[in-house]
Design an enzyme around this catalytic site. Structure first.
Site, mmCIF file in Angstrom:
data_model
loop_
_atom_site.group_PDB
_atom_site.id
_atom_site.type_symbol
_atom_site.label_atom_id
_atom_site.label_comp_id
_atom_site.label_asym_id
_atom_site.label_seq_id
_atom_site.Cartn_x
_atom_site.Cartn_y
_atom_site.Cartn_z
ATOM 1 N N CYS A 192 41.011 44.156 31.508
ATOM 2 C CA CYS A 192 41.840 45.010 32.311
ATOM 3 C C CYS A 192 42.993 44.171 32.884
ATOM 4 O O CYS A 192 44.005 43.487 32.340
ATOM 5 C CB CYS A 192 41.179 46.018 33.102
ATOM 6 N N HIS B 3 37.387 48.534 29.858
ATOM 7 C CA HIS B 3 36.336 48.296 30.333
ATOM 8 C C HIS B 3 35.010 48.213 29.289
ATOM 9 O O HIS B 3 34.521 49.266 29.785
ATOM 10 C CB HIS B 3 36.286 48.737 31.676
ATOM 11 N N GLU C 99 32.477 46.762 29.755
ATOM 12 C CA GLU C 99 31.232 46.609 30.631
ATOM 13 C C GLU C 99 30.570 47.996 30.971
ATOM 14 O O GLU C 99 29.391 48.258 31.019
ATOM 15 C CB GLU C 99 31.471 45.903 32.042
HETATM 16 N N1 GLN Z 1 45.619 46.759 38.711
HETATM 17 C C1 GLN Z 1 45.956 47.009 37.294
HETATM 18 C C2 GLN Z 1 46.256 48.453 36.776
HETATM 19 O O1 GLN Z 1 46.206 49.245 37.434
HETATM 20 C C3 GLN Z 1 44.509 46.740 36.543
HETATM 21 C C4 GLN Z 1 43.359 47.510 36.866
HETATM 22 C C5 GLN Z 1 42.049 47.163 36.489
HETATM 23 O O2 GLN Z 1 41.665 45.985 36.161
HETATM 24 N N2 GLN Z 1 40.939 48.124 36.498
HETATM 25 O O3 GLN Z 1 46.588 48.517 35.599
#
Ligand code: GLN
Length: 534
Positions: free
Chosen positions: A382, A509, A511
């Site tokens: 992300c 994600h 994970e």
């Molecule tokens: N802050 C970034 C976004 O909102 C990444 C979010 C995250 O890593 N979950 O896109």
């Protein structure tokens, strides 16, 4: 009709109720039962999405896009329970729906009260879950500790359910602490008081799990049983393990937890097979080499902030037969350093997990550069993808002011921009791009190989920003592989480096879906690539 097991905690918090509940779920599944896992969080937030990771650890995301307590992650890793928005109950949600009904005049002029209206709403939510999809057992874990003001309505609802359904259909499992004081003496008094507190509420626990440093000796079990009215064989030792949490189901099984629960609830199922869990932990215990992965993030000093990422790395390590050490580094410590070699000298792989806000970003960008130039395996999740793209733009494409709109809203070269549907969003709760969605993987990519040539995958998201489409061609021309897209090809979902052993980042994600029995493909491959550096 589902039977119910209520897991409560006593003496103090953080005793591992989540793992205990999840382990019980795993054992009952091994006996062929269909289990539903539920977490109650007695706070007023509607969900965990707006809570700081500093205070509350990781926010776990379900496939249907709920932002929940990290215990749902434990359930995901130990059981096959379907986890949705409904499996996470908070006081905020309960009050929100009772107040909405009151405003709609649904209570027909009655005075709306904690008992019965709040307790009825709690019971309705719990019964609704148990009645779904032929569930045999619904395990409901209540956060907090008996005696907390906040959990009183929940314990009252549980008392009523046990009364309504009877003890064969509703069981109370209580987890307490049996501390060792100076000199190693083991004390049972806090546990006696904790059970007393449960009885004052009207709940007699049926099974007691005693958290302790070393395995409890039989005399103490007898003493606890005598003082608490809990059968001797239902007082179990929940001692510390020093290998992996995945050994805990086996520890409970050896002491007969699932047998006792099934006897008490009159459940006749054949004895299950626990061989898969045993194989897994034995392999991990026998591993000789240790893999060291650096996790460079923002909230690394706290144990639970990246819980699912930590666990997914463990799954990858278990599957590849190595022990794992995760070296957590606060990214702002890496800023303004000429050389990062000292930080990464014994490291075999580098991971940048998700995160929000601009603190520590420069340190992450320098980390991505270091991994790229020194050919160290890299997994970006992300924010870790966004960092990989910013770094590539700055140092390979020569766009020195490349940035993200999150850190620099008016930046002239925002290679990471706000998702289109996020532009007008003003509220924080539940408004990101959330939950499971599909990614199409490109041919001849490392990610396609990791997912075993499955071209369409489904993983969970939690973000507001994306790779800006204006920069896509320039990135590709300079060798960054855009390896995955949303099905409509509108958004970049994954990128990877060329001429590098293994550098892959994803906007989702991975994970959240990794389990010890089925490790997340990207963690498995990242670990495999990193092992070559040992
Ligand atoms: N802050 C970034 C976004 O909102 C990444 C979010 C995250 O890593 N979950 O896109």
């Amino acid at each position: 009709m589902s039977k119910y097991i209520f897991v409560t905690g006593g003496v103090c918090s953080s005793l591992g109720k989540g793992i205990a509940s999840a382990s019980l779920g795993a054992l009952l599944e091994c006996r062929g039962l269909k289990v539903c896992m539920v977490k109650i969080d007695p706070y007023l937030n509607v969900d965990a999405g707006t809570m700081s990771p500093y205070q509350h650890g990781e926010v776990f995301v379900t496939d249907d896009g709920a932002e929940t307590d990290l215990d749902l992650g434990n359930y995901q890793r130990f059981t096959y329970s379907n986890l949705t928005q409904d499996n996470s109950i908070t006081t905020g949600q309960i009050y929100q729906s009772v107040i909405a009904k009151e405003r709609a005049g649904k209570y027909l002029g009655k005075c709306v009260q904690v008992v019965p209206h709040i307790t009825d709403e709690i019971k309705r939510r719990i019964y609704m879950l148990g009645e779904k999809e032929d569930i045999d057992i619904t395990i409901v874990e209540t956060g907090g500790t008996v005696g907390d003001i906040e959990s009183i309505p929940y314990l009252e609802a549980i008392r009523q359910i046990i009364h309504e359904r009877g003890r064969k259909k509703a069981l109370s499992v209580h987890l307490t602490l049996v501390p060792e004081v100076t000199g190693g003496e083991v004390k049972t008094k806090p546990t006696q008081h904790s059970v007393k507190a449960m009885r004052e509420i009207g709940i007699q626990p049926d099974v007691l799990l005693c958290r302790c440093k070393h395995e409890l000796d039989m005399d103490l079990n007898k003493k606890i049983s005598l003082f608490t009215n809990i059968d001797y064989d239902a007082v179990l030792s929940a001692h510390d393990v020093n290998t992996t949490i995945y050994e805990i189901p086996a520890i409970y099984h050896e002491q007969g937890l699932d047998r006792v629960v099934c006897q008490k609830m009159d459940i006749k199922k054949t004895r299950g097979s626990f061989s898969e869990w045993n194989k897994l932990t034995n392999r991990y215990k026998a591993a000789e080499k240790t893999l060291r992965i650096a996790m460079v993030g923002k909230y690394t000093l706290l144990g639970d902030t990246y819980k699912s990422v930590d666990e997914a790395l463990v799954h990858g390590a278990m599957n590849n037969g190595v022990k794992l050490e995760i070296v957590k580094i606060e990214s702002d410590q890496l800023e303004d350093k000429d050389d990062l070699t000292d930080f990464f000298k014994d490291i075999h792989g580098i991971l940048i997990p998700g995160g929000f806000g601009d603190r520590g970003i420069r340190g992450m960008v320098d980390t991505a550069r270091y991994a790229r130039e020194n050919k160290i395996p890299y997994l970006g999740i992300c924010l870790g993808l966004q960092i990989m793209v910013i770094e590539y733009c700055r140092n390979v494409l020569g766009i020195k002011d490349a940035d993200s709109a999150e850190f620099n809203p008016q930046g002239p070269n925002n290679v990471i921009t706000l998702l289109e549907d996020q532009v007008d969003v003003t509220e924080y709760g539940g408004t990101m791009r959330l939950g499971g969605s599909f990614t199409h993987l490109e041919e001849n990519t490392k990610i396609l190989q990791a997912y075993n040539k499955e071209k369409i995958i489904k993983e969970r998201h939690r973000h507001r920003y994306e790779v800006a489409n204006d920069y896509k061609e320039r990135l590709q021309e300079k060798g960054l592989v855009l390896s995955g897209f949303t099905p409509d090809a509108a958004l970049v979902e994954s990128v990877e480096w060329t001429n590098h052993p293994w550098g892959v980042s994803v906007q989702f994600h991975p994970e959240f879906t990794s389990t010890p029995l089925k490790p997340g493909p990207l963690f498995n491959e990242f670990v495999k690539a990193s092992i070559k550096k040992i």
